[in-house]
Design an enzyme around this catalytic site. Structure first.
Site, PDB file in Angstrom:
ATOM      1  N   ALA A 125       4.602   4.089   2.945  1.00  0.00           N
ATOM      2  CA  ALA A 125       4.056   2.760   2.269  1.00  0.00           C
ATOM      3  C   ALA A 125       4.190   1.760   3.226  1.00  0.00           C
ATOM      4  O   ALA A 125       4.831   1.880   4.199  1.00  0.00           O
ATOM      5  CB  ALA A 125       4.707   2.314   1.179  1.00  0.00           C
ATOM      6  N   LYS A 126       3.534   0.506   2.967  1.00  0.00           N
ATOM      7  CA  LYS A 126       3.841  -0.597   3.816  1.00  0.00           C
ATOM      8  C   LYS A 126       3.545  -1.878   2.892  1.00  0.00           C
ATOM      9  O   LYS A 126       2.757  -1.714   1.992  1.00  0.00           O
ATOM     10  CB  LYS A 126       3.203  -0.736   5.088  1.00  0.00           C
ATOM     11  CG  LYS A 126       3.512  -1.452   6.112  1.00  0.00           C
ATOM     12  CD  LYS A 126       4.665  -0.769   6.902  1.00  0.00           C
ATOM     13  CE  LYS A 126       5.193  -1.598   7.947  1.00  0.00           C
ATOM     14  NZ  LYS A 126       5.870  -0.467   8.965  1.00  0.00           N
ATOM     15  N   GLY A 127       4.215  -3.073   3.178  1.00  0.00           N
ATOM     16  CA  GLY A 127       3.830  -4.286   2.628  1.00  0.00           C
ATOM     17  C   GLY A 127       3.813  -5.075   3.753  1.00  0.00           C
ATOM     18  O   GLY A 127       4.137  -5.223   4.821  1.00  0.00           O
ATOM     19  N   VAL A 156       0.709  -1.048   0.040  1.00  0.00           N
ATOM     20  CA  VAL A 156      -0.061  -0.016  -0.174  1.00  0.00           C
ATOM     21  C   VAL A 156       0.874   1.310  -0.121  1.00  0.00           C
ATOM     22  O   VAL A 156       1.698   1.454   0.813  1.00  0.00           O
ATOM     23  CB  VAL A 156      -0.868  -0.016   1.472  1.00  0.00           C
ATOM     24  CG1 VAL A 156      -1.714   1.258   1.318  1.00  0.00           C
ATOM     25  CG2 VAL A 156      -1.839  -1.207   1.336  1.00  0.00           C
ATOM     26  N   ASP A 186      10.474  -4.851   8.549  1.00  0.00           N
ATOM     27  CA  ASP A 186       9.523  -4.919   9.520  1.00  0.00           C
ATOM     28  C   ASP A 186       9.361  -6.062  10.541  1.00  0.00           C
ATOM     29  O   ASP A 186      10.372  -7.067  10.305  1.00  0.00           O
ATOM     30  CB  ASP A 186       8.061  -4.396   8.965  1.00  0.00           C
ATOM     31  CG  ASP A 186       7.189  -3.646   9.918  1.00  0.00           C
ATOM     32  OD1 ASP A 186       7.472  -2.607  10.358  1.00  0.00           O
ATOM     33  OD2 ASP A 186       6.278  -4.539  10.467  1.00  0.00           O
TER      34      ASP A 186
END
Ligand code: GLU
Length: 420
Positions: free
Chosen positions: A108-110, A63, A149
């Site tokens: 963003a992040k995944g 995202v 992360d």
């Protein structure tokens, strides 16, 4: 950890936090809507071959929340409880985090729904490489730069760097940060989140009349962030770490623990649990111990309206992303507990990620001393900016951090204008 947390939707929390600050600084209409919507979301379903030859399909997300201030930045999480809304929230928080510490990035992040603790290294490599290919169309050094992360590490980053580079036909170290040093990683990145958190605690302590030297500290989560924060608080700042935990449980020793020895025990046995000379505590009990500083360094939604009233620390330093829900924030503020919010307290990681990316792009690498000096500068300056805003407006630190961050993102959106 508590089941209650699972029922709280982190993206609802993230949107509420935006509303609070927009009400305060008078942001309405379309811009407010933009701040509550991710710009771009990618869902990928992909097969991975297990070691026994069978295949199963995994679901992953990336995202990109907001790019107004620069390329997107944010980690990739492997966890069985990953949801799209969790990734959206984490991407929103990355946006505010990069703005608070003034990095030229959006957020963003995944995430991939999987349980890496039940997968072999070769299964994890295949999952990682396939996920990297699936998200490759929307990542890159100028577009979106992932990082580690929860349950991903420098090896995961190495596989992603290699996979992306194979597709290009040349090495692209700047596509990802948190890499091993041998592949263009930065000195100091591995401990940056915990180190940055320790610096922010050190800066805040005098404002709450606390001396870090001798202060009693409990750390929930003994991973990338928590174990390093514990070590630096103890070894460099003289704090007394009295309790730490991981997913298997916690340990408590009122006379203090030696974090490096606990880390060695965890490396040997897989958990902090069972460390000699300690009393067991649950993850829930740890949060309520009689300590001066509490460092939630695990997952979201652990401080809720159910337990906020029982928290006894003077400082809650959020090394995790999203550990405190909005109702609990109100209770902690009423109890005059100083919360050092995630977007500030754990921003050391992404700050050194930025240094890594800048070094990769220049092909010129810094010493550990240089990295830590610049990290300290960023954390000290950012804490001061947030503290100043909190004092000026008589608001809590989270709201103050959001005033700083959302203000910068809104400025960038307004200056760029709305296309077309
Ligand atoms: N996953 C980390 C965070 O939540 C680091 C992100 C990065 O370095 O890009 O801040």
């Amino acid at each position: 950890m508590s089941n209650e947390g699972a029922a709280i939707n982190p993206f609802e929390t993230a949107k509420r936090q935006v509303d609070v600050v927009c009400d305060l600084i008078g942001i309405h209409g379309g811009i407010r809507e933009m701040l509550k919507h991710p710009k771009r979301e990618l869902t990928v379903n992909f097969p991975v071959r297990a070691d026994d030859g069978s295949y199963s399909v995994f679901t992953g997300y990336r995202v990109q929340y907001n790019m107004a201030r620069g390329p997107c930045k944010g980690g990739i999480r492997y966890h069985p409880n990953v949801t799209l809304d969790e990734v959206r929230a984490l991407a929103a928080w990355m946006t505010w985090k990069c703005a608070v510490v003034n990095l030229p990035y959006g957020g963003a992040k995944g995430g991939v729904i999987c349980d890496p603790r039940r997968m072999s290294p070769s299964e994890l490599e295949r999952l990682t490489r396939r996920y990297a290919v699936e998200i490759a169309p929307i990542i890159g050094p100028e577009m979106d730069i992932p990082a580690p992360d929860v349950y991903t590490d420098s090896q995961t980053m190495a596989w992603i760097m290699d996979t992306y580079s194979m597709g290009k036909g040349y090495g692209v170290p700047g596509v990802i940060t948190g890499k091993p040093i041998a592949l263009g990683g930065s000195e100091g990145r591995g401990e940056a989140t915990g180190r940055g958190c320790a610096y922010v605690i050190r800066e805040a302590a005098p404002h709450v009349g606390l001396k870090v030297k001798g202060a009693r500290v409990a750390v929930q989560g003994f991973g990338n962030a928590g174990s390093v924060a514990a070590r630096i608080l103890s070894e460099e700042l003289g704090a007394q770490i009295v309790a730490v935990s991981d997913t298997k449980g916690g340990i408590y020793r009122p006379e203090g623990l030696v974090p490096a020895e606990v880390a060695a025990h965890k490396a040997r046995t897989g958990s902090v649990v069972g460390y000699p000379g300690t009393r067991p505590v649950s993850n829930e009990e740890l949060l309520e111990l009689d300590v001066d500083i509490l460092v939630p360094a695990a997952l979201e939604n652990v401080i809720t309206k159910r337990n906020a009233d029982r928290i006894r620390a003077k400082i809650v330093a959020e090394a995790a992303n999203g550990p405190t829900v909005p109702e609990a924030d109100v209770i902690l503020h009423e109890k005059k507990i100083t919360v050092l919010p995630d977007v500030l307290a754990n921003a050391g990681g992404v700050t050194v990620s930025y240094f890594e990316w800048a070094q990769d792009i220049q092909g010129y690498f810094w010493t550990l001393e240089e990295v830590n000096r610049r990290l300290e500068q960023v954390m000290v300056r950012s804490y001061a900016a947030v503290h100043h805003e909190a004092e000026k407006r008589k608001i809590d630190n989270r709201t103050a951090a959001y005033v700083v961050a959302v203000g910068k993102v809104v400025d960038a959106i307004r200056l760029r204008g709305i296309y077309p």
